[in-house]
Enzyme design. Structure first.
Site, PDB file in Angstrom:
ATOM      1  N   MET A 219       0.801  -1.033  -0.104  1.00 51.35           N
ATOM      2  CA  MET A 219       0.088   0.070   0.093  1.00 51.35           C
ATOM      3  C   MET A 219       0.951   1.243  -0.081  1.00 51.35           C
ATOM      4  O   MET A 219       2.036   1.103  -0.096  1.00 51.35           O
ATOM      5  CB  MET A 219      -0.852  -0.046   1.221  1.00 51.35           C
ATOM      6  CG  MET A 219      -2.069  -1.106   1.284  1.00 51.35           C
ATOM      7  SD  MET A 219      -3.076  -0.834   2.494  1.00 51.35           S
ATOM      8  CE  MET A 219      -4.201  -2.442   2.293  1.00 51.35           C
ATOM      9  N   CYS A 220       0.371   2.320  -0.016  1.00 49.03           N
ATOM     10  CA  CYS A 220       0.666   3.787  -0.068  1.00 49.03           C
ATOM     11  C   CYS A 220       1.230   4.248   1.270  1.00 49.03           C
ATOM     12  O   CYS A 220       1.033   3.599   2.384  1.00 49.03           O
ATOM     13  CB  CYS A 220      -0.025   4.804  -0.876  1.00 49.03           C
ATOM     14  SG  CYS A 220      -0.824   3.925  -2.386  1.00 49.03           S
ATOM     15  N   GLN A 221       1.891   5.391   1.360  1.00 50.89           N
ATOM     16  CA  GLN A 221       2.066   6.096   2.708  1.00 50.89           C
ATOM     17  C   GLN A 221       1.568   7.580   2.526  1.00 50.89           C
ATOM     18  O   GLN A 221       1.699   7.985   1.456  1.00 50.89           O
ATOM     19  CB  GLN A 221       3.538   5.950   3.075  1.00 50.89           C
ATOM     20  CG  GLN A 221       4.008   4.561   3.649  1.00 50.89           C
ATOM     21  CD  GLN A 221       5.044   4.599   4.405  1.00 50.89           C
ATOM     22  OE1 GLN A 221       5.732   5.415   5.163  1.00 50.89           O
ATOM     23  NE2 GLN A 221       5.728   3.356   4.636  1.00 50.89           N
TER      24      GLN A 221
ATOM     25  N   ILE B 104       3.129   8.771  -1.006  1.00 54.50           N
ATOM     26  CA  ILE B 104       3.934   8.203  -1.950  1.00 54.50           C
ATOM     27  C   ILE B 104       3.477   6.767  -2.286  1.00 54.50           C
ATOM     28  O   ILE B 104       2.492   6.154  -1.497  1.00 54.50           O
ATOM     29  CB  ILE B 104       5.413   7.775  -1.402  1.00 54.50           C
ATOM     30  CG1 ILE B 104       5.343   7.178   0.035  1.00 54.50           C
ATOM     31  CG2 ILE B 104       6.392   8.990  -1.567  1.00 54.50           C
ATOM     32  CD1 ILE B 104       6.843   6.818   0.788  1.00 54.50           C
TER      33      ILE B 104
END
Length: 257
Positions: A1-3, A78
């Site tokens: 997943m994203c941050q 990100i």
């Protein structure tokens, strides 16, 4: 997943230190290499930068690390793609207008079978579940409150309902701001800290960089940093509870009434 990464302050402040560590996770200290973006509120305007390249190697990210843009509300992201190809239109944060204000949104998570009916002006440009959720939130707020922005308490209450509705379809960690305050909802992982007087030295976890904030601040400054995972190794970060929605105003989480 994203941050996710966000900053909310009581005075315009740059995010160079935090973004320097955060960008390292976009392809070097972590695997979030499918694009990135950042948005800075300045008055009624927004400086918005996105790139489909990995943040660790993006020339635009290098600019952000070297150019201290000052803002009271910043949202950055990100990406590690789960839905939608690696493309500029799928890079967060996303921006839309509502009530004569820009709204900025970023999401970390994966929504399964989320297919709301969009019957107004808010439509996704890209193919992510994230942008679809943002458009749905904008549509529902406009439908509920009409053409005039409500007070913060009413807006918070509406967003509490909407975030829980969307989170029923999967992971929904999200950041949302119109520049007046910053809303942060946690499904799984979000942490925050507040930097205020007396300031101390902070050490990044992802880069050999430290800053003595007592040398670059005034006693009246206050800054809240919200991020998926702690950015520094020597500061005390507070974890959100799963399902929690927080509102940050002037560098502090607002008390739940």
């Amino acid at each position: 997943m994203c941050q996710l990464l966000a900053m909310n302050c009581n005075v315009p402040t740059d995010i160079v230190f935090s973004f320097t560590g955060f960008a390292m996770r976009g392809g070097q200290t972590d695997t979030h290499h499918d694009g990135w973006g950042i948005a800075f509120f300045e008055g009624a305007g927004v400086r918005h930068f996105v790139d489909h390249q990995a943040a660790v190697s993006s020339p635009i990210a290098e600019l952000i690390k070297r150019y201290p843009i000052k803002s009271r509300n910043v949202i950055a992201h990100i990406r590690k793609a789960t839905q939608g190809q690696v493309a500029l239109e799928n890079c967060h944060p996303f921006v839309r207008e509502l009530w004569g204000q820009y709204w900025v949104f970023a999401h970390n998570g994966d929504l399964k079978a989320f297919a709301p009916v969009l019957d107004g002006p808010y439509r996704p440009v890209g193919t992510t579940d994230s942008e679809l959720a943002f458009c749905y939130i904008m549509q529902q707020l406009r439908s509920r409150f009409g053409t005039e922005r409500p007070g913060r308490a009413a807006l918070r209450a509406a967003l509490a309902v909407l975030t829980q509705e969307i989170a029923a379809y999967g992971t929904f960690n999200m950041l949302l701001s119109s520049g007046a305050e910053l809303f942060a909802h946690c499904s799984t992982h979000l942490v925050y800290l507040v930097r205020q007087f007396p300031f101390d030295t902070a050490q990044l976890s992802d880069e050999d960089v430290q800053v003595d904030f007592s040398q670059v601040t005034t006693p009246d400054d206050r800054v809240a940093i919200i991020v998926t995972q702690p950015l520094t190794s020597n500061e005390q970060w507070t974890a959100f509870r799963p399902g929690e929605l927080k509102v940050f105003v002037d560098g502090m989480p607002e008390a739940q009434l």
